[in-house]
Write a protein that holds these residues in place. Structure first.
Motif, PDB file in Angstrom:
ATOM      1  N   ARG A  78       0.838  -1.212   0.000  1.00  0.00           N
ATOM      2  CA  ARG A  78       0.000   0.000   0.000  1.00  0.00           C
ATOM      3  C   ARG A  78       0.864   1.249   0.000  1.00  0.00           C
ATOM      4  O   ARG A  78       0.536   2.240  -0.646  1.00  0.00           O
ATOM      5  N   LYS A  81       2.203   1.710  -3.469  1.00  0.00           N
ATOM      6  CA  LYS A  81       1.167   2.220  -4.379  1.00  0.00           C
ATOM      7  C   LYS A  81       1.030   3.734  -4.278  1.00  0.00           C
ATOM      8  O   LYS A  81       0.643   4.394  -5.237  1.00  0.00           O
ATOM      9  N   LYS A  82       1.328   4.275  -3.109  1.00  0.00           N
ATOM     10  CA  LYS A  82       1.236   5.736  -2.968  1.00  0.00           C
ATOM     11  C   LYS A  82       2.321   6.435  -3.786  1.00  0.00           C
ATOM     12  O   LYS A  82       2.211   7.626  -4.064  1.00  0.00           O
ATOM     13  N   LEU A  94     -14.967  10.089  -7.838  1.00  0.00           N
ATOM     14  CA  LEU A  94     -16.098   9.902  -6.930  1.00  0.00           C
ATOM     15  C   LEU A  94     -17.164  10.943  -7.269  1.00  0.00           C
ATOM     16  O   LEU A  94     -16.961  12.133  -7.077  1.00  0.00           O
ATOM     17  N   MET A 105      -8.315  13.162  -1.894  1.00  0.00           N
ATOM     18  CA  MET A 105      -8.510  11.808  -1.364  1.00  0.00           C
ATOM     19  C   MET A 105      -7.224  11.056  -1.000  1.00  0.00           C
ATOM     20  O   MET A 105      -7.118  10.523   0.104  1.00  0.00           O
ATOM     21  N   PRO A 106      -6.209  11.046  -1.868  1.00  0.00           N
ATOM     22  CA  PRO A 106      -4.989  10.315  -1.498  1.00  0.00           C
ATOM     23  C   PRO A 106      -4.352  10.884  -0.226  1.00  0.00           C
ATOM     24  O   PRO A 106      -3.738  10.147   0.553  1.00  0.00           O
ATOM     25  N   ILE A 108      -6.060  12.379   2.230  1.00  0.00           N
ATOM     26  CA  ILE A 108      -6.923  11.969   3.339  1.00  0.00           C
ATOM     27  C   ILE A 108      -6.568  10.546   3.754  1.00  0.00           C
ATOM     28  O   ILE A 108      -6.453  10.228   4.935  1.00  0.00           O
ATOM     29  N   LEU A 109      -6.356   9.679   2.736  1.00  0.00           N
ATOM     30  CA  LEU A 109      -6.011   8.291   3.047  1.00  0.00           C
ATOM     31  C   LEU A 109      -4.686   8.223   3.804  1.00  0.00           C
ATOM     32  O   LEU A 109      -4.485   7.337   4.631  1.00  0.00           O
ATOM     33  N   SER A 110      -3.769   9.142   3.512  1.00  0.00           N
ATOM     34  CA  SER A 110      -2.474   9.148   4.201  1.00  0.00           C
ATOM     35  C   SER A 110      -2.522   9.973   5.484  1.00  0.00           C
ATOM     36  O   SER A 110      -1.485  10.205   6.098  1.00  0.00           O
ATOM     37  N   LYS A 111      -3.728  10.426   5.833  1.00  0.00           N
ATOM     38  CA  LYS A 111      -3.954  11.176   7.075  1.00  0.00           C
ATOM     39  C   LYS A 111      -3.068  12.409   7.171  1.00  0.00           C
ATOM     40  O   LYS A 111      -2.486  12.726   8.211  1.00  0.00           O
ATOM     41  N   ARG A 153      -5.402  14.162  -9.053  1.00  0.00           N
ATOM     42  CA  ARG A 153      -5.565  13.206  -7.957  1.00  0.00           C
ATOM     43  C   ARG A 153      -4.398  12.221  -7.919  1.00  0.00           C
ATOM     44  O   ARG A 153      -3.870  11.907  -6.858  1.00  0.00           O
TER      45      ARG A 153
ATOM     46  N   ILE B 121     -14.267   2.466  -9.435  1.00  0.00           N
ATOM     47  CA  ILE B 121     -14.063   3.250  -8.210  1.00  0.00           C
ATOM     48  C   ILE B 121     -13.176   2.467  -7.243  1.00  0.00           C
ATOM     49  O   ILE B 121     -12.251   3.010  -6.630  1.00  0.00           O
ATOM     50  N   SER B 127      -5.621   1.572  -6.154  1.00  0.00           N
ATOM     51  CA  SER B 127      -4.398   2.117  -6.753  1.00  0.00           C
ATOM     52  C   SER B 127      -3.809   3.231  -5.886  1.00  0.00           C
ATOM     53  O   SER B 127      -2.647   3.572  -6.003  1.00  0.00           O
ATOM     54  N   MET B 128      -4.639   3.813  -5.015  1.00  0.00           N
ATOM     55  CA  MET B 128      -4.128   4.849  -4.104  1.00  0.00           C
ATOM     56  C   MET B 128      -3.561   4.243  -2.831  1.00  0.00           C
ATOM     57  O   MET B 128      -3.168   4.965  -1.918  1.00  0.00           O
ATOM     58  N   GLY B 129      -3.597   2.938  -2.717  1.00  0.00           N
ATOM     59  CA  GLY B 129      -3.090   2.284  -1.522  1.00  0.00           C
ATOM     60  C   GLY B 129      -4.055   2.388  -0.346  1.00  0.00           C
ATOM     61  O   GLY B 129      -3.632   2.431   0.810  1.00  0.00           O
ATOM     62  N   GLN B 134     -10.695   1.679   4.406  1.00  0.00           N
ATOM     63  CA  GLN B 134     -10.780   2.973   3.708  1.00  0.00           C
ATOM     64  C   GLN B 134     -11.558   2.856   2.404  1.00  0.00           C
ATOM     65  O   GLN B 134     -12.272   3.776   2.019  1.00  0.00           O
ATOM     66  N   HIS B 138     -14.407   5.474   2.578  1.00  0.00           N
ATOM     67  CA  HIS B 138     -14.199   6.689   1.788  1.00  0.00           C
ATOM     68  C   HIS B 138     -14.686   6.572   0.353  1.00  0.00           C
ATOM     69  O   HIS B 138     -14.795   7.567  -0.354  1.00  0.00           O
ATOM     70  N   GLU B 143     -20.315   6.695  -2.288  1.00  0.00           N
ATOM     71  CA  GLU B 143     -20.851   6.557  -3.638  1.00  0.00           C
ATOM     72  C   GLU B 143     -22.220   5.885  -3.637  1.00  0.00           C
ATOM     73  O   GLU B 143     -23.030   6.110  -4.520  1.00  0.00           O
TER      74      GLU B 143
END
Ligand SMILES: Nc1ncnc2c1ncn2[C@@H]1O[C@H](COP(=O)(O)OP(=O)(O)OP(=O)(O)O)[C@@H](O)[C@H]1O
Ligand SMILES: [Mg+2]
Lengths: 339, 219
Positions: A78, A81-82, A94, A105-106, A108-111, A153, B121, B127-129, B134, B138, B143
């Motif tokens: 993961r 992938k970032k 979205l 979003m990316p 937010i996912l990584s806080k 993004r 989606i 792909s964003m890990g 999540q 998210h 959605e």
């Protein structure tokens, strides 16, 4: 940067095996814009999805930035992938979130913190030219704008690699051009290595420096774009090249040649500076040959020119031999072709 | 004016009881239904956390309960209800079978709503890990939100219908009025009013649900 070594991929679905990749190897270097072209079902998407391990190879190695992905835990994958952004043919935004939230979003996912997120998103929206759309929703945007959001993004987490699966296939030619320009800018300004998948040779021609041609799960030809466009070896590659560069003599000219009973021509291929050098002049003046141009084509590829000349050359054998020698010195490819 | 034995007060009280039964079972049913619905989506083969055993157990359980008509469910569950709420009659006793009835229904509706979220989606999320949690939190849930609201609307209306049968175990509510006064005492005014009240409630809930969903989808 990206190394694929003898990759095989077999899909198993409802006990039916589909072999998508049969021993594919390739290397993408840092800073490349590497294009993969092939017809539908060739295995292009499968190939690109291996790079960020959305798909695992059945056998073979995927090495990204020196790391063998098979050795990595789910958590490490993961993180990797970032470092790899991805954009898609149908954008995959979205619909329920604003453009700002999509790009954020990316992060937010990584806080990441609010302030850092805001700065980064603002910068990216400016980079892709959509600052005024921050509070819009995806369904209020055109296809080209949506892909710009997709690119913003994908860049949010400052990746080193950007994967593009048919990123322009849903767009009209003009919009395609603007997205390709943007990808070039991404490559130039951020130094991001790009791997892009397409079935349009014009896309490869406009942005890539290297290309791999795929057919039925295999790479049948790969190399620098200039080489592959200059002298495609495989029939499929030739077909792709023909879609953007006329390397063959048109039929109507062939008919005229037949009438005049001309059977052999000399084909010259000149790349870059050679293409614009007065080679023909030399053939005529220096070697006293009688040269007439039957067909010619010049194509712009990656800021250089690829020129193809079909010439009918008459003269003494000794003069011809001296001329061939000269062409070789000039690094001009020549061959006798029969029509 | 009408030839009836029923008072306005009784109506008001019955409506209150209906709301209580529907509200309680909807609340608890939604919590469990959502959990099961999400589980069945993520654990299915090809889901984001494939876990065939969970899927293979949950799926038939949901089907089994859903195939039992509610009236039979009420009676069959009497011993179970008694062991939980201490009695097998009254409003609280009706809530237990209502929950058992609505939970698998909501699970199915939630499943359908979540499956509407395209694979693209989820691919983008992965792909964003994004972690599996999540991806759900998210990406899939936001959605699917509008669709989930419509699903809950459907579930609520279903519950109102089912709660009208709760009179069988001595619970109150508008359905009970229809049976006790309208059917057993031939009070056609009571019967008629009950039907009108139910129609109005269902209409209001449906149009509220539609409006909410449209607001979320912004069109
Ligand atoms: N998830 C999957 N399960 C089973 N088979 C698959 C799966 N994904 C791809 N395939 C098969 O693998 C082969 C290669 O597919 P892939 O999507 O990589 O081709 P492609 O070159 O991207 O084609 P297109 O241009 O149509 O996108 C096809 O035969 C396809 O049917
Ligand atoms: Mg594809």
């Amino acid at each position: 940067m990206i190394i694929l070594e003898d990759i095989h991929k077999v899909y198993l679905r409802k006990n039916v095996e589909t072999t998508a990749l049969k021993g594919v190897s390739l290397q993408v270097d840092k800073g490349d814009i590497f294009g993969v072209i092939g017809y539908s079902g060739a295995g292009k998407s499968t190939l690109v999805r291996l790079v960020n391990y959305l798909e695992r190879p059945t056998s073979g190695k995927v090495i990204v930035d020196g790391q063998l992905l098979a050795d990595r835990s789910a958590h490490e994958l993961r993180q990797i992938k970032k470092d790899i952004g991805m954009i898609f043919q149908h954008f995959n935004l979205l619909e329920s979130k604003t453009i700002y939230q999509n790009v954020a979003m990316p992060l937010i996912l990584s806080k990441k913190g609010k302030k850092e997120t805001k700065e980064r998103v603002t910068e990216l929206l400016a980079f892709v030219g959509l600052s005024d759309k921050a509070n819009s929703y995806p369904n209020e945007l055109s296809g080209g704008q949506k892909q710009r959001v997709g690119i913003a993004r994908a860049l949010a987490s400052k990746p080193k690699i950007l994967l593009c699966d048919e990123a322009t296939s849903a767009l009209d030619p003009q919009t395609t051009q603007s997205i390709l320009d943007l990808l070039k800018k991404v490559n130039n300004e951020y130094g991001i290595t790009i791997m892009l998948i397409t079935h349009e040779m014009s896309v490869i021609q406009k942005v890539c420096n290297k290309v791999a041609v795929m057919e039925e799960g295999e790479i049948i030809e790969q190399g620098s774009v200039l080489d592959v466009f200059g002298h495609p070896k495989h029939a499929t590659s030739k077909n792709f090249v023909q879609t953007v560069v006329r390397t063959e003599i048109p039929e109507n000219i062939k008919r005229k040649l037949a009438v005049r009973e001309v059977t052999t021509l000399t084909k010259l291929e000149m790349v870059g500076d050679h293409a614009t050098e007065p080679v023909l002049q030399s053939l005529i003046n220096k070697f006293h040959l009688d040269v007439s141009v039957v067909f010619t084509n010049m194509t712009e590829i990656q800021d250089t020119t690829l020129a193809i000349w079909y010439l009918q050359i008459e003269g003494k054998e000794s003069d011809k031999r001296a001329a061939w020698q000269f062409l070789e010195e000039q690094n001009v490819r020549y061959e006798e072709v029969t029509v | 004016m009408f030839d009836t034995n029923i008072t306005l007060n009784q109506f008001v009280e019955a409506i209150g009881e209906s709301f209580y039964m529907v509200g309680m079972s909807l609340l608890i049913g939604t919590i469990f239904g959502a959990i099961f619905g999400i589980l069945i989506v993520v654990t299915r083969p090809g889901g984001i956390i494939p876990f065939p055993i969970v899927y293979m157990i949950l799926n038939p359980i949901i089907n089994t309960i859903r195939s039992v008509p509610f009236i039979i469910l009420i009676v069959a569950l009497i011993p179970f209800t008694r062991s939980i709420v201490g009695t097998s009659i009254g409003n609280n006793a009706a809530i237990v079978p209502l929950i058992i009835f609505i939970t698998p229904f909501i699970a199915r509706l939630v499943e359908n709503s979540l499956l509407e979220v395209g694979p693209g989606i989820i691919e983008a999320a992965e792909s964003m890990g994004a972690t599996p949690f999540q991806v759900i939190w998210h990406f899939i849930l936001p959605e699917a939100f509008a669709s989930l609201i419509l699903s809950l609307t459907t579930a609520t209306i279903s519950l109102i219908g089912a709660s009208a049968m709760a009179g069988v175990v001595g619970a109150g509510g508008v359905g009970n009025i229809a049976i006790v006064y309208g059917y057993q005492r031939f009070d056609s005014f009571a019967m008629f009013s009950t039907v009108v009240i139910l129609i109005i409630i269902v209409q209001v809930i449906q149009s509220t649900g539609n409006k909410l969903a449209r607001m979320i989808r912004r069109n």
